[in-house]
Design a protein around this motif. Structure first.
Motif, PDB file in Angstrom:
ATOM      1  N   ALA A   8      99.030  41.745  45.204  1.00  0.00           N
ATOM      2  CA  ALA A   8      97.868  42.371  45.828  1.00  0.00           C
ATOM      3  C   ALA A   8      96.693  41.418  45.715  1.00  0.00           C
ATOM      4  N   ILE A  58      92.944  50.139  31.207  1.00  0.00           N
ATOM      5  CA  ILE A  58      93.446  49.861  32.551  1.00  0.00           C
ATOM      6  C   ILE A  58      92.530  48.800  33.150  1.00  0.00           C
ATOM      7  N   LEU A  63      85.927  45.316  42.683  1.00  0.00           N
ATOM      8  CA  LEU A  63      85.948  46.275  43.794  1.00  0.00           C
ATOM      9  C   LEU A  63      86.347  47.660  43.308  1.00  0.00           C
ATOM     10  N   GLN A  64      87.371  47.692  42.466  1.00  0.00           N
ATOM     11  CA  GLN A  64      87.818  48.984  41.960  1.00  0.00           C
ATOM     12  C   GLN A  64      86.741  49.643  41.118  1.00  0.00           C
ATOM     13  N   LEU A  68      85.164  53.198  41.803  1.00  0.00           N
ATOM     14  CA  LEU A  68      85.239  54.213  40.761  1.00  0.00           C
ATOM     15  C   LEU A  68      83.864  54.781  40.452  1.00  0.00           C
ATOM     16  N   MET A  75      81.984  62.958  42.403  1.00  0.00           N
ATOM     17  CA  MET A  75      82.836  64.033  41.907  1.00  0.00           C
ATOM     18  C   MET A  75      82.188  64.774  40.752  1.00  0.00           C
ATOM     19  N   ARG A  82      84.218  68.473  35.712  1.00  0.00           N
ATOM     20  CA  ARG A  82      85.053  67.277  35.576  1.00  0.00           C
ATOM     21  C   ARG A  82      84.408  66.319  34.580  1.00  0.00           C
ATOM     22  N   ASP A  84      85.835  64.239  32.772  1.00  0.00           N
ATOM     23  CA  ASP A  84      86.437  62.913  32.809  1.00  0.00           C
ATOM     24  C   ASP A  84      85.715  62.024  33.824  1.00  0.00           C
ATOM     25  N   MET A  85      85.159  62.613  34.853  1.00  0.00           N
ATOM     26  CA  MET A  85      84.436  61.820  35.839  1.00  0.00           C
ATOM     27  C   MET A  85      83.147  61.274  35.253  1.00  0.00           C
TER      28      MET A  85
ATOM     29  N   PHE B 355      96.629  48.707  46.535  1.00  0.00           N
ATOM     30  CA  PHE B 355      96.436  48.375  45.132  1.00  0.00           C
ATOM     31  C   PHE B 355      95.016  48.586  44.656  1.00  0.00           C
ATOM     32  N   GLN B 356      94.059  48.519  45.581  1.00  0.00           N
ATOM     33  CA  GLN B 356      92.676  48.680  45.133  1.00  0.00           C
ATOM     34  C   GLN B 356      92.185  50.107  45.265  1.00  0.00           C
ATOM     35  N   PRO B 359      94.899  53.810  43.542  1.00  0.00           N
ATOM     36  CA  PRO B 359      94.792  54.285  42.157  1.00  0.00           C
ATOM     37  C   PRO B 359      93.407  54.853  41.849  1.00  0.00           C
ATOM     38  N   VAL B 360      92.386  54.284  42.482  1.00  0.00           N
ATOM     39  CA  VAL B 360      91.027  54.810  42.270  1.00  0.00           C
ATOM     40  C   VAL B 360      90.938  56.239  42.784  1.00  0.00           C
ATOM     41  N   GLU B 363      92.563  58.498  40.358  1.00  0.00           N
ATOM     42  CA  GLU B 363      91.742  58.769  39.181  1.00  0.00           C
ATOM     43  C   GLU B 363      90.662  59.783  39.498  1.00  0.00           C
ATOM     44  N   ILE B 364      90.045  59.631  40.660  1.00  0.00           N
ATOM     45  CA  ILE B 364      88.900  60.490  40.967  1.00  0.00           C
ATOM     46  C   ILE B 364      89.341  61.887  41.351  1.00  0.00           C
ATOM     47  N   GLY B 367      92.595  62.707  38.566  1.00  0.00           N
ATOM     48  CA  GLY B 367      92.424  62.362  37.166  1.00  0.00           C
ATOM     49  C   GLY B 367      93.602  61.599  36.606  1.00  0.00           C
ATOM     50  N   TRP B 369      95.409  57.880  37.025  1.00  0.00           N
ATOM     51  CA  TRP B 369      95.511  56.542  37.624  1.00  0.00           C
ATOM     52  C   TRP B 369      96.945  56.071  37.653  1.00  0.00           C
ATOM     53  N   LYS B 370      97.630  56.267  36.520  1.00  0.00           N
ATOM     54  CA  LYS B 370      98.938  55.634  36.348  1.00  0.00           C
ATOM     55  C   LYS B 370      99.979  56.157  37.325  1.00  0.00           C
ATOM     56  N   GLN B 373      99.436  54.391  40.526  1.00  0.00           N
ATOM     57  CA  GLN B 373      99.844  52.997  40.409  1.00  0.00           C
ATOM     58  C   GLN B 373     101.352  52.902  40.564  1.00  0.00           C
TER      59      GLN B 373
END
Lengths: 276, 418
Positions: A8, A58, A63-64, A68, A75, A82, A84-85, B355-356, B359-360, B363-364, B367, B369-370, B373
């Protein structure tokens, strides 16, 4: 198709560096071998998995991280349950604030000890019955009272995932665990109002962008009466206390359970809370 | 000739479905599309003897194929053309003289049979997956995304992934594919084109997307039929009208049935809740089962579908064999799965997005990510269209074709049991 498909995001180097981050910058510190990953030499594993710096880490590209931060901010506002957010937002946006926090801790003897010993506040390490046995007014007793009356537990803190430095990951983990203790010291409950007040205090103290955002946008969900109390009394007090107090992360709270709340407040520099 | 002639590469003969066994000579045609090739004449004289010999020998000494292969190769060299040892040999030049052509086709067939045996051996030991530059995995091990795990572990890990994503599965599908997955599933149903009375088995159908679409399709087909009847002035008899009311109340038109089978109880739970919410109850059953060992009798279903599920199965060949087993003769196998993109520009953008961003999003929104992925990695690990097509043919399906959707991001493979 060829093996490059698996890489990637493809063979455009510039784009790749933006997306992946160059390997060197993905995180300082040694590589922790990931326990359930066997890498065969001829197999191309995603580069990021080499750079796991602590359990639960992780690695993410710039970019990620940007995606995020934006997504988690949205969120967290959309669904305040949430937590976790909120945590993710803190991790992705807090790199410079965390670094200055860590420097503050290094320059203080007690903070330095904390960085060396890395204590964690967890139910398994806390002697809850012992703390309950302490007399009223002591820090330990009030803390356990806070946990019971608000029905929270120190184990519900999210583990750190997106911080690319192992020491900073500990700093933010410590910050999260100390958050509950702040509630006790400031005398604020865990409802929306109390959380906003604590966020104001923490925003002044730590400078984390997540706290600042939470402090500014949190009151959006409060009704008019609460908003009035907030602005007239609580926020000025929180800001003043925040400025007056020394860095809250520099106190080894685990050794101070027997200290009274008042004396601890004086020592830190928190002003007496107004009656709600 | 007798049926025994069809021992030899049946799966390699696309003409087979057009000739009933008791009259068909051995057609050893070449790939990929039989329409492009004239059907070779039935072998005669010396060629016929050779072919019969090969068939008979193959029954008892499968390795004898290689002998005929060398013969074919010699024949090629005599005629001055190249032989490719690649298992994906497709075409022979039309300028072959009949003997070398026959030899070529025998060679190809032998080559295929040999390779399918080898492949069969490899597959049976659970070796990784095929395509281009994939690395070989040791015996007893397989791929979980880009990790290497033991086969026993993979099943468990996949179970846990889907257990954790079950509740947000549909929302995530919509956000990751920007709603396009609905189109893909609709296209699958159109390709299936079921009529009232079809028995569908939807494997790995957890949340029931395919099943619900099937029910809608069959209902609309039924209504269409009724309308056609009325249009052509064939008035329905009173019995027919009362039957249609009856059927509407008790079961799906024509007696169609859908069985949704999934290994994961959480996904089935979500599916059942959805069904209740949307009002689908008749003709629908929910079964917990492993695609590698289906809890159904042989020859039971008209159509077998597996949508975005087969890449999570530990032994794909076993799942394909089970599919073959539970289908009725004449039944259809349909597989909707992520596949390899051909276009290089689309491929790069797709990789970047996968890939970018995915997973994001995981997560959002969820909750987790893995799990996402794992999802994008497992897509990269799945064999390409042609290789998967060969695997389906190895399981015994005929007239296997595939169709790329969205530049190859997704492909629908189809095969028949005959």
């Amino acid at each position: 198709m060829g093996g490059w498909l698996r890489r990637a995001p493809g063979s455009l180097r510039g784009l790749r560096h933006l997306a992946l981050g160059s390997p060197a910058s993905a995180g300082r510190g040694y590589q922790l071998p990931h326990t359930d990953l066997t890498v065969t030499p001829e197999e191309h594993v995603d580069e990021e998995t080499y750079y796991q710096l602590y359990p639960g880490h992780i690695p993410t590209s710039p970019l990620q991280k940007a995606l995020l931060s934006a997504g988690s901010a949205f969120m967290a506002l959309y669904n305040p349950y949430r937590h976790d957010m909120v945590a993710v937002l803190g991790e992705t946006t807090g790199s410079s604030a965390l670094r200055s926090l860590r420097d503050k801790m290094r320059h203080d003897p007690e903070g330095y000890r904390i960085l060396q010993e890395r204590p964690r506040i967890r139910l398994s390490t806390l002697d809850v019955t012992g703390l309950r046995g302490l007399s009223d007014g002591t820090f330990g007793r009030e803390y356990v009272r806070f946990l019971d009356s608000n029905r929270v537990s120190p184990d519900t803190r999210m583990p750190v995932k997106f911080v690319d430095d192992e020491e900073l990951a500990y700093v933010i983990q410590r910050y999260r665990e100390v958050h509950d203790l702040m509630h006790t010291l400031l005398g604020m409950p865990t409802n929306m109002l109390g959380e906003v007040v604590v966020k104001w205090f923490e925003a002044i103290q730590t400078g984390l962008p997540m706290c600042i955002l939470g402090a500014v946008f949190g009151p959006v969900r409060l009704n008019a009466r609460k908003l009035q109390i907030l602005t007239m009394e609580l926020i000025p007090w929180a800001v003043q206390s925040g400025r007056n107090a020394s860095c809250v992360l520099n106190f080894y709270y685990e050794n101070r359970w027997e200290q009274t709340v008042e004396s601890l407040r004086e020592e830190i520099g928190i002003l007496h809370p107004p009656a709600i | 000739m007798t049926k025994s002639l069809h021992f030899l590469p049946l799966s390699s003969c696309p003409k087979y479905m057009e000739c009933p066994p008791h009259t068909c000579p051995v057609h050893l045609t070449q790939y990929p599309v039989f329409q492009q090739w004239p059907m070779p004449a039935a072998p005669e004289g010396m060629n016929r003897t050779v072919v019969i010999l090969q068939v008979v020998l193959h029954k008892w000494i499968p390795e004898s194929n290689s002998v005929f292969f060398w013969f074919a190769e010699a024949g090629f060299q005599l005629a001055g053309t190249e032989v490719s040892h690649d298992s994906e040999l497709r075409y022979a030049s039309a300028k072959f003289t009949p003997l070398p052509k026959m030899a070529a086709s025998i060679g190809v067939a032998a080559c295929r049979a040999l390779h399918s045996r080898c492949r069969g051996k490899l597959l049976s030991k659970g070796r990784g997956l095929f395509s281009g530059a994939r690395c070989l995995v040791a015996e007893g091990e397989t791929n979980f995304g880009f990790q290497t795990v033991s086969e026993a572990e993979k099943g468990e890990k996949v179970y846990r992934v889907f257990e954790s994503v079950a509740k947000k599965y549909d929302i995530m599908n919509d956000s990751m594919s920007l709603g396009i997955h609905r189109l893909w599933k609709d296209i699958l149903l159109h390709q299936m084109n079921p009529y009232p009375g079809t028995q569908l088995l939807d494997v790995a159908g957890g949340t029931g997307d395919i099943a619900f679409r099937f029910i809608n399709y069959v209902r609309s087909q039924w209504e269409h039929q009724i309308r056609q009847k009325l249009k052509s002035h064939q008035n329905l008899s009173w019995q027919e009208i009362s039957k249609s009311y009856e059927e509407e109340e008790l079961k799906l038109p024509g007696g169609s049935q859908v069985v949704v089978c999934d290994i994961n109880r959480e996904m089935l739970k979500v599916g059942k809740q959805k069904a209740q919410h949307l009002g689908y109850s008749k003709g629908l059953s929910w079964v917990v089962g492993n695609a590698e060992e289906l809890p159904f009798n042989d020859n039971k279903f008209d159509v077998y579908t597996i949508a975005f599920g087969i890449r999570n199965v530990t032994h794909i060949d076993q799942a394909l064999q089970e599919a073959y087993r539970v289908l009725k003769p004449g039944g259809r196998f349909l597989c909707l799965e992520f596949s390899q993109v051909n276009n290089p520009i689309v491929s790069r953008l797709y990789d970047l997005y996968s890939f970018q961003v995915i997973p994001v999003l995981g997560e959002i929104i969820a909750g987790d990510w893995k799990s996402y992925q794992y999802l994008v990695e497992s897509i990269r690990r799945f064999p390409a269209q042609e290789v998967f097509k060969a695997m389906i043919e190895d399981a015994g399906f005929l007239k296997v074709e595939y169709r790329n959707l969205t530049a190859g991001i997704v492909a629908i493979h189809s095969g028949f049991k005959l």
